[in-house]
Write a protein that holds these residues in place. Structure first.
Motif, PDB file in Angstrom:
ATOM      1  N   VAL A  25       1.034  -1.208   0.398  1.00  0.00           N
ATOM      2  CA  VAL A  25       0.014  -0.209  -0.139  1.00  0.00           C
ATOM      3  C   VAL A  25       0.601   0.966  -0.076  1.00  0.00           C
ATOM      4  O   VAL A  25       0.394   2.527  -0.708  1.00  0.00           O
ATOM      5  CB  VAL A  25      -1.214   0.137   1.254  1.00  0.00           C
ATOM      6  CG1 VAL A  25      -1.147   1.249   1.356  1.00  0.00           C
ATOM      7  CG2 VAL A  25      -1.769  -1.122   1.219  1.00  0.00           C
ATOM      8  N   ILE A  26       2.516   1.057   0.869  1.00  0.00           N
ATOM      9  CA  ILE A  26       2.579   2.440   0.830  1.00  0.00           C
ATOM     10  C   ILE A  26       3.461   2.317  -0.067  1.00  0.00           C
ATOM     11  O   ILE A  26       3.386   3.807  -1.098  1.00  0.00           O
ATOM     12  CB  ILE A  26       3.480   2.790   2.036  1.00  0.00           C
ATOM     13  CG1 ILE A  26       2.847   2.401   3.404  1.00  0.00           C
ATOM     14  CG2 ILE A  26       4.388   3.004   2.218  1.00  0.00           C
ATOM     15  CD1 ILE A  26       3.992   1.951   5.022  1.00  0.00           C
ATOM     16  N   LEU A  27       3.766   1.407  -0.769  1.00  0.00           N
ATOM     17  CA  LEU A  27       5.109   1.846  -1.700  1.00  0.00           C
ATOM     18  C   LEU A  27       3.889   2.298  -3.126  1.00  0.00           C
ATOM     19  O   LEU A  27       3.999   2.711  -4.241  1.00  0.00           O
ATOM     20  CB  LEU A  27       5.695   0.075  -2.303  1.00  0.00           C
ATOM     21  CG  LEU A  27       6.631   0.298  -1.531  1.00  0.00           C
ATOM     22  CD1 LEU A  27       7.582  -1.217  -1.525  1.00  0.00           C
ATOM     23  CD2 LEU A  27       8.207   1.516  -1.306  1.00  0.00           C
ATOM     24  N   ILE A  32       1.613   5.635  -7.578  1.00  0.00           N
ATOM     25  CA  ILE A  32       1.012   6.960  -7.964  1.00  0.00           C
ATOM     26  C   ILE A  32       1.817   8.711  -7.844  1.00  0.00           C
ATOM     27  O   ILE A  32       1.751   9.364  -9.307  1.00  0.00           O
ATOM     28  CB  ILE A  32      -0.107   7.149  -7.447  1.00  0.00           C
ATOM     29  CG1 ILE A  32      -0.816   5.558  -7.588  1.00  0.00           C
ATOM     30  CG2 ILE A  32      -1.347   7.739  -7.773  1.00  0.00           C
ATOM     31  CD1 ILE A  32      -2.122   5.070  -7.185  1.00  0.00           C
ATOM     32  N   MET A  33       2.734   8.830  -7.157  1.00  0.00           N
ATOM     33  CA  MET A  33       2.827  10.381  -6.788  1.00  0.00           C
ATOM     34  C   MET A  33       4.073  10.086  -7.937  1.00  0.00           C
ATOM     35  O   MET A  33       4.653  11.472  -7.970  1.00  0.00           O
ATOM     36  CB  MET A  33       3.472  10.374  -5.294  1.00  0.00           C
ATOM     37  CG  MET A  33       4.275  11.609  -5.201  1.00  0.00           C
ATOM     38  SD  MET A  33       4.621  12.411  -3.421  1.00  0.00           S
ATOM     39  CE  MET A  33       5.943  10.796  -3.199  1.00  0.00           C
ATOM     40  N   TYR A  34       5.129   9.301  -8.142  1.00  0.00           N
ATOM     41  CA  TYR A  34       5.440   9.804  -9.521  1.00  0.00           C
ATOM     42  C   TYR A  34       5.013   9.164 -10.763  1.00  0.00           C
ATOM     43  O   TYR A  34       6.752   8.970 -11.600  1.00  0.00           O
ATOM     44  CB  TYR A  34       7.222   9.433  -8.908  1.00  0.00           C
ATOM     45  CG  TYR A  34       8.215   9.770  -7.201  1.00  0.00           C
ATOM     46  CD1 TYR A  34       8.447  11.120  -7.613  1.00  0.00           C
ATOM     47  CD2 TYR A  34       7.762   9.175  -6.625  1.00  0.00           C
ATOM     48  CE1 TYR A  34       9.582  11.335  -7.085  1.00  0.00           C
ATOM     49  CE2 TYR A  34       8.786  10.097  -5.550  1.00  0.00           C
ATOM     50  CZ  TYR A  34       9.366  10.595  -5.501  1.00  0.00           C
ATOM     51  OH  TYR A  34       9.426  11.778  -4.362  1.00  0.00           O
ATOM     52  N   GLY A  35       4.027   9.141 -10.980  1.00  0.00           N
ATOM     53  CA  GLY A  35       3.961   9.074 -12.655  1.00  0.00           C
ATOM     54  C   GLY A  35       3.258   8.251 -12.304  1.00  0.00           C
ATOM     55  O   GLY A  35       2.666   7.998 -13.779  1.00  0.00           O
ATOM     56  N   ALA A 344      14.045   6.097  -9.965  1.00  0.00           N
ATOM     57  CA  ALA A 344      14.974   6.529  -8.495  1.00  0.00           C
ATOM     58  C   ALA A 344      14.073   6.879  -6.889  1.00  0.00           C
ATOM     59  O   ALA A 344      14.153   6.975  -6.055  1.00  0.00           O
ATOM     60  CB  ALA A 344      16.246   7.294  -8.992  1.00  0.00           C
ATOM     61  N   MET A 345      13.832   7.812  -7.704  1.00  0.00           N
ATOM     62  CA  MET A 345      12.589   8.606  -5.792  1.00  0.00           C
ATOM     63  C   MET A 345      11.305   7.909  -5.719  1.00  0.00           C
ATOM     64  O   MET A 345      11.623   7.752  -4.274  1.00  0.00           O
ATOM     65  CB  MET A 345      12.220  10.301  -7.127  1.00  0.00           C
ATOM     66  CG  MET A 345      13.375  10.640  -7.251  1.00  0.00           C
ATOM     67  SD  MET A 345      14.532  11.041  -6.310  1.00  0.00           S
ATOM     68  CE  MET A 345      14.012  11.616  -4.210  1.00  0.00           C
ATOM     69  N   PHE A 346      10.870   6.573  -7.109  1.00  0.00           N
ATOM     70  CA  PHE A 346      10.240   5.598  -6.159  1.00  0.00           C
ATOM     71  C   PHE A 346      10.679   4.488  -5.146  1.00  0.00           C
ATOM     72  O   PHE A 346      10.136   4.412  -4.138  1.00  0.00           O
ATOM     73  CB  PHE A 346       9.806   5.480  -6.873  1.00  0.00           C
ATOM     74  CG  PHE A 346       8.587   3.786  -6.434  1.00  0.00           C
ATOM     75  CD1 PHE A 346       7.607   3.931  -6.223  1.00  0.00           C
ATOM     76  CD2 PHE A 346       9.209   2.787  -7.588  1.00  0.00           C
ATOM     77  CE1 PHE A 346       6.705   2.495  -5.681  1.00  0.00           C
ATOM     78  CE2 PHE A 346       9.016   0.902  -7.058  1.00  0.00           C
ATOM     79  CZ  PHE A 346       7.907   1.312  -6.336  1.00  0.00           C
ATOM     80  N   LEU A 347      11.923   4.522  -5.867  1.00  0.00           N
ATOM     81  CA  LEU A 347      12.467   3.083  -4.682  1.00  0.00           C
ATOM     82  C   LEU A 347      13.029   3.877  -3.535  1.00  0.00           C
ATOM     83  O   LEU A 347      12.918   3.860  -2.356  1.00  0.00           O
ATOM     84  CB  LEU A 347      13.997   3.289  -5.608  1.00  0.00           C
ATOM     85  CG  LEU A 347      13.141   2.082  -6.628  1.00  0.00           C
ATOM     86  CD1 LEU A 347      14.286   1.524  -7.461  1.00  0.00           C
ATOM     87  CD2 LEU A 347      12.899   0.573  -6.546  1.00  0.00           C
TER      88      LEU A 347
END
Length: 374
Positions: A25-27, A32-35, A344-347
């Motif tokens: 859920v967190i990931l 979604i935040m990054y595209g 990279a920011m998603f990870l």
């Protein structure tokens, strides 16, 4: 009668699955935040088409099963709770454990998430947050799950009064390939029919009703599967073939989209309506989800020497679920200078959000009375 120790040892693997689902859920929201496609408090455009597609694939597979599996587990333990506590205590317990988090998130953490993402120029996050709370702004966010679960729990309570006891006892014979196939087909057709009324992405009463065919089916299947402990009897013979079906199904929808010209701007609307893409998506979800859920239930149960840290994380799941939203949004705002590096920011932000969400949860459950709710 089975002792509490024996019961907990048999269902401990389900707690580990809850940890995994909470992490997803967190990931999911970070993606979604990054595209990735979807709705969230803060969204950045994917830095490249490939990044957006990968994040959307991740979210699409998650969406197919993870919230439905939460409802499956909730239903599974609802029957046991009802049997052990009785109707009145069952209801008051659900009202406390679900109602309080809804109110706390809706009037406190939801507005904080909005403030973190949308504070106007010239104001501070804290002043805008205070302004939103002063206006009694309510944002249910991911706590729609608790809201829906409260509704389902009331419906279950009423049905237990109206329906014979034997109705809630699924036999072990239900665990068959044919049974899973029938369940998947009912799920798919129900989802397609429901989305003719409310397409996915649209809300009714703060709920995305278009996804609720699976949530309803899985919750009440979990209720009926509890007495025979069916989730603890799924074996390799049932899970593995469905795991392969899921793996082969995952790329099919995206292949269909590509062949339909979606990457070149062609219409490919899967949200609902009398269209083949909408029907394909409605049928794609259960054939992806059933294999994943069965594989998780089998593999987590039979795994030997599981990581000891799972046991420490399991009691933190609900609290981490509640607090993760402002954490994800806050980290997204703090790192917006690097938003163009989507994957990279998603990870990076995803990993940090996991650590902070469970870390804050560990502090919260130490508060007086918190364990009665969290």
């Amino acid at each position: 009668m089975m002792t509490n120790t024996m019961q907990s040892s048999r269902t401990y693997f389900l707690d580990r699955i809850r940890v995994l689902l909470t992490a997803l859920v967190i990931l999911h929201h970070t993606a979604i935040m990054y595209g990735a496609e979807g709705g969230w408090y803060l969204r950045y455009k994917a830095s490249a088409q490939a990044s957006g597609l990968l994040l959307t694939l991740f979210c699409s597979v998650n969406q197919a099963f993870f919230m439905g599996m939460f409802f499956l587990l909730a239903g599974y333990f609802s029957t046991r709770s009802f049997e052990s506590k009785g109707p009145r205590r069952f209801f008051t317990d659900r009202l406390l454990r679900l109602g309080v988090p809804i109110l706390v998130f809706g009037f406190l953490l939801g507005p904080l998430s909005i403030a973190l993402a949308e504070t106007p120029t010239g104001e501070t996050v804290w002043s805008f947050w205070w302004y939103l709370m002063g206006r009694a702004t309510f944002s249910i966010g991911p706590l729609w799950f608790a809201y829906a679960l409260l509704i389902f729990s009331v419906a279950y309570l009423l049905l237990r009064f109206l329906s014979p006891r034997k109705f809630w006892h699924l036999p072990e014979a239900a665990l068959s390939g044919r049974g899973v196939l029938l369940f998947a087909l009912v799920w798919g057709f129900a989802a397609f029919t429901l989305r003719l009324w409310v397409p996915t992405g649209q809300e009714r009463g703060s709920l995305q009703i278009g996804y609720f065919a699976s949530y309803i089916l899985l919750f009440f299947f979990g209720c009926a599967a509890s007495q025979a402990r069916l989730l603890e009897k799924i074996d390799r013979k049932l899970a593995l073939p469905w795991g392969w079906i899921s793996l082969l199904t995952i790329p099919s929808l995206f292949t269909y989209a590509i062949l339909s010209g979606a990457l070149k701007g062609g219409a490919f609307h899967v949200n609902g309506g009398w269209t083949m893409p909408a029907f394909a998506y409605a049928m794609w979800e259960p054939f992806v989800a059933c294999g994943i859920m069965l594989m998780l239930l089998w593999r987590f149960r039979v795994s030997t020497n599981p990581w000891a840290f799972w046991k420490k994380l399991a009691p933190l799941c609900f609290a981490a679920f509640i607090v993760h939203t402002p954490i994800v949004v806050g980290l997204g705002m703090m790192s917006q200078s690097w938003k163009d590096y989507s994957l990279a920011m998603f990870l990076t932000v995803g990993a940090a959000s996991l650590v902070l969400s469970f870390g804050v949860a560990a502090l919260l459950i130490k508060l007086p009375g918190a364990k009665k709710i969290l």
